[in-house]
Write a protein that holds these residues in place. Structure first.
Motif, PDB file in Angstrom:
ATOM      1  N   MET A 151       0.839  -1.182   0.000  1.00 49.38           N
ATOM      2  CA  MET A 151       0.000   0.000   0.000  1.00 49.38           C
ATOM      3  C   MET A 151       0.883   1.245   0.000  1.00 49.38           C
ATOM      4  SD  MET A 151      -3.117   0.753   2.538  1.00 49.38           S
ATOM      5  CE  MET A 151      -3.292   2.412   3.125  1.00 49.38           C
ATOM      6  N   SER A 152       0.544   2.174  -0.845  1.00 47.21           N
ATOM      7  CA  SER A 152       1.364   3.366  -1.001  1.00 47.21           C
ATOM      8  C   SER A 152       0.731   4.547  -0.280  1.00 47.21           C
ATOM      9  CB  SER A 152       1.518   3.679  -2.488  1.00 47.21           C
ATOM     10  OG  SER A 152       2.437   4.715  -2.655  1.00 47.21           O
ATOM     11  N   SER A 153       1.556   5.509   0.103  1.00 45.84           N
ATOM     12  CA  SER A 153       1.038   6.678   0.798  1.00 45.84           C
ATOM     13  C   SER A 153       0.594   7.743  -0.203  1.00 45.84           C
ATOM     14  CB  SER A 153       2.118   7.241   1.715  1.00 45.84           C
ATOM     15  OG  SER A 153       3.240   7.623   0.957  1.00 45.84           O
ATOM     16  N   VAL A 154      -0.139   8.711   0.318  1.00 44.86           N
ATOM     17  CA  VAL A 154      -0.629   9.805  -0.516  1.00 44.86           C
ATOM     18  C   VAL A 154       0.549  10.660  -0.958  1.00 44.86           C
ATOM     19  CG1 VAL A 154      -2.069  11.880  -0.504  1.00 44.86           C
ATOM     20  CG2 VAL A 154      -2.874   9.811   0.622  1.00 44.86           C
ATOM     21  N   ASN A 155       0.520  11.083  -2.216  1.00 43.24           N
ATOM     22  CA  ASN A 155       1.575  11.889  -2.802  1.00 43.24           C
ATOM     23  C   ASN A 155       0.989  13.264  -3.110  1.00 43.24           C
ATOM     24  OD1 ASN A 155       3.923  12.644  -4.195  1.00 43.24           O
ATOM     25  ND2 ASN A 155       3.155  11.830  -6.122  1.00 43.24           N
ATOM     26  N   TYR A 156       1.370  14.285  -2.336  1.00 41.98           N
ATOM     27  CA  TYR A 156       0.870  15.638  -2.581  1.00 41.98           C
ATOM     28  C   TYR A 156       1.686  16.254  -3.704  1.00 41.98           C
ATOM     29  CZ  TYR A 156      -1.762  14.988   1.645  1.00 41.98           C
ATOM     30  OH  TYR A 156      -2.635  14.490   2.579  1.00 41.98           O
ATOM     31  N   ILE A 157       0.991  16.900  -4.637  1.00 47.67           N
ATOM     32  CA  ILE A 157       1.640  17.344  -5.873  1.00 47.67           C
ATOM     33  C   ILE A 157       0.944  18.593  -6.402  1.00 47.67           C
ATOM     34  CG2 ILE A 157       0.189  15.883  -7.342  1.00 47.67           C
ATOM     35  CD1 ILE A 157       2.697  15.141  -8.916  1.00 47.67           C
ATOM     36  N   SER A 158       1.669  19.379  -7.192  1.00 49.26           N
ATOM     37  CA  SER A 158       1.059  20.548  -7.839  1.00 49.26           C
ATOM     38  C   SER A 158       0.317  20.078  -9.085  1.00 49.26           C
ATOM     39  CB  SER A 158       2.130  21.571  -8.225  1.00 49.26           C
ATOM     40  OG  SER A 158       2.951  21.046  -9.239  1.00 49.26           O
ATOM     41  N   GLN A 159      -0.574  20.903  -9.596  1.00 50.86           N
ATOM     42  CA  GLN A 159      -1.325  20.542 -10.801  1.00 50.86           C
ATOM     43  C   GLN A 159      -0.374  20.351 -11.984  1.00 50.86           C
ATOM     44  OE1 GLN A 159      -4.788  19.893 -11.016  1.00 50.86           O
ATOM     45  NE2 GLN A 159      -4.059  19.028 -12.914  1.00 50.86           N
ATOM     46  N   SER A 160       0.645  21.218 -12.100  1.00 47.60           N
ATOM     47  CA  SER A 160       1.581  21.083 -13.216  1.00 47.60           C
ATOM     48  C   SER A 160       2.387  19.792 -13.099  1.00 47.60           C
ATOM     49  CB  SER A 160       2.513  22.294 -13.294  1.00 47.60           C
ATOM     50  OG  SER A 160       3.329  22.369 -12.142  1.00 47.60           O
TER      51      SER A 160
END
Length: 157
Positions: free
Chosen positions: A1-10
């Motif tokens: 199970m992988s963790s959430v990856n916060y990212i910009s729209q670009s």
């Protein structure tokens, strides 16, 4: 199970473009190479076939990893980013108190990190040491070359 990856729209758009390229251009190219190698006869002694199959395996692994990263990505609303303390997507200007060098880094997700562009991953020791700190704070960050004292000069978007 992988963790959430916060990212910009670009950053998310860039990952999607790479995935589309791999699926629509690279995958058919490797399939063609395998077919050409298979047509050359005996597969047990066919190095071309083995190389093409290995390349296909690596490509499929990369596609699966990209799909997982995209599926676990959450886009950060850049309009709601707080600049009173260091957090992801902030541009942080820091001063190395040992040699007085001033550096500016933007803290981004692992998939968006690009040191040449001044973007460092939030998982790096420097970013971890800066997280939650405010302008004027002095921090000592353990890096591979030892402990380096930094002062936070500015936090912006």
């Amino acid at each position: 199970m992988s963790s959430v990856n916060y990212i910009s729209q670009s950053g998310l758009n860039k990952l999607r473009e790479e995935l589309a390229h791999l699926e629509s251009v690279e995958r058919p190219k490797i399939s063609k190479q395998i077919a050409e190698a298979r047509d050359k006869g005996d597969l047990s002694e066919n190095a071309e076939y083995d190389a093409a199959k290995e390349a296909q395996g690596l490509l499929e692994m990369r596609i699966a990893k990209l799909k997982e990263t995209i599926a676990n990505s959450r886009v950060i609303d850049e309009s709601k980013i707080d600049t009173t303390k260091v957090q992801m997507m902030n541009k942080v200007k820091i001063k190395n108190l040992k040699n007085n060098a001033v550096m500016t880094y933007t803290l981004v997700s692992d998939s968006e990190a690009d040191l040449k562009a001044g973007k460092i991953a939030v998982s790096t020791p420097i970013a971890q040491g800066l997280m939650g700190k405010k302008v004027g704070d002095k921090v000592e960050i353990k890096v591979p070359s030892g402990v380096v004292p930094f002062e936070i000069i500015d936090i912006s978007l």
